[in-house]
Design an enzyme around this catalytic site. Sequence first.
Site, short mmCIF file in Angstrom:
data_model
loop_
_atom_site.label_atom_id
_atom_site.label_comp_id
_atom_site.label_asym_id
_atom_site.label_seq_id
_atom_site.Cartn_x
_atom_site.Cartn_y
_atom_site.Cartn_z
N ARG A 7 -12.29 6.30 18.17
CA ARG A 7 -13.69 6.03 17.86
C ARG A 7 -13.77 5.26 16.55
O ARG A 7 -12.88 5.33 15.72
CB ARG A 7 -14.47 7.34 17.75
CG ARG A 7 -14.61 8.04 19.09
CD ARG A 7 -15.30 9.39 18.95
NE ARG A 7 -16.69 9.26 18.58
CZ ARG A 7 -17.26 9.93 17.58
NH1 ARG A 7 -16.58 10.78 16.87
NH2 ARG A 7 -18.54 9.75 17.31
N ARG A 37 -18.78 20.05 4.43
CA ARG A 37 -19.15 19.91 3.01
C ARG A 37 -18.36 20.95 2.23
O ARG A 37 -18.42 22.15 2.56
CB ARG A 37 -20.65 20.13 2.84
CG ARG A 37 -21.15 19.58 1.54
CD ARG A 37 -22.64 19.63 1.48
NE ARG A 37 -23.10 21.00 1.33
CZ ARG A 37 -24.35 21.39 1.59
NH1 ARG A 37 -25.22 20.54 2.06
NH2 ARG A 37 -24.71 22.63 1.41
N LYS A 59 -6.92 18.14 14.68
CA LYS A 59 -7.33 17.48 15.92
C LYS A 59 -6.17 17.40 16.91
O LYS A 59 -5.09 16.92 16.59
CB LYS A 59 -7.83 16.07 15.56
CG LYS A 59 -8.35 15.29 16.74
CD LYS A 59 -9.30 14.22 16.24
CE LYS A 59 -9.58 13.16 17.25
NZ LYS A 59 -10.61 12.22 16.84
C1 BTN Z 1 -11.07 9.44 19.02
O1 BTN Z 1 -11.06 8.65 18.08
O2 BTN Z 1 -11.16 10.65 18.81
C2 BTN Z 1 -11.02 8.96 20.45
C3 BTN Z 1 -9.60 8.78 20.92
C4 BTN Z 1 -9.51 8.32 22.37
C5 BTN Z 1 -8.09 7.95 22.76
C6 BTN Z 1 -7.98 7.68 24.22
S1 BTN Z 1 -6.30 7.55 24.76
C7 BTN Z 1 -6.82 7.01 26.31
C8 BTN Z 1 -7.98 6.06 26.07
N1 BTN Z 1 -7.49 4.72 25.82
C9 BTN Z 1 -7.75 4.32 24.58
O3 BTN Z 1 -7.44 3.21 24.10
N2 BTN Z 1 -8.43 5.28 23.92
C10 BTN Z 1 -8.65 6.44 24.74
#
Ligand code: BTN
Length: 317
Positions: A113, A312, A178
């Site tokens: 993201r 926070r 995560k």
């Molecule tokens: C995040 O930032 O939390 C989202 C991560 C999403 C990763 C997945 S892996 C499969 C799909 N292909 C990608 O390029 N991204 C998502």
Amino acid sequence: MRDLLMLLADGGFHSGSDLGRQLGVSRAAVWKRIQRVTEELGISVQSVPGKGYRLTQPLQLLNHDVIQRVFPALPIYIYESIGSTNDQAKQLLSEHSAPMAVLAEHQTQGKGRRGREWVSPFAQNLYLSYVWPITEGLNQIDGLSLVVGLAVTKAVKKITGISAPLKWPNDVLINERKVAGILLELMGDPVELCHVVIGIGVNLNMLDSFNSIDQEWTSLSKETGSVIDRTLFAQVLIEELDGYLEKQKNHGFASMRAEWLALHAWQGRNALLQIGNNTVSGQIVGVGDKGELCLLVEGEERRYLGGELSLRLQHDS
Ligand code: BTN
């Protein structure tokens, strides 16, 4: 390269001539392929004179036939190495109909993201994009990212027994780190038929700490001390996703809100929500029926559909 990797997957030594015989190529060609495996996929291969080649770590590849047998009606595509399963899914969508599932052993441009990179080493984790048609209007996607989080956490529970809490809107955590992330991309014209590409990355067997990951992370293997069966995990995740998406289509996020709140990692915590250049500070009091974040700001409850959440700290004012 897949044929070569399948032969080496057991982690034992294989002589160049044996490999060449089984692949129907010369020893020199085997050596060239070994070099490509190292350079393109980042897999480390040991070469010992008189013994042959072996992988430094045994490999477990995804088994297409096993997954396809469980979902005979769902087209499943598995790639050895591609840029991003989300991008590949979008491309496939121009020629094939949805739903469909796209998986890869390795992503060279895995997307997270907010423009972040999603670190995607070969044959260690799960990289899945599931293409879902929007047939009931755009409210079909209200709260969708939270629902996908539920499917992931359920799959994690089934495979490892661990209950992995959810951070709004869609991070899956174990011990505050995560373990999985979700990236949704809307495709097509919202007034016509459109699709959501649901990208899911789950850290399964990754153990090394990669410098390029700029947040605290973990993997199921780190947490359990065992190697996770990637094919089985993919199968269980697609099963869970199918079930949750059906529920989402028929009843919406509101029908799963209580289930989500029971897994909410930061319920009641003080947090900062970054929306573009603005930061709002408040207490997280829950989520609404459309998956919005409910934040108590200066005594007033406010609802947010997007933003980046961080805790926070005590000394923050
Ligand atoms: C995040 O930032 O939390 C989202 C991560 C999403 C990763 C997945 S892996 C499969 C799909 N292909 C990608 O390029 N991204 C998502």
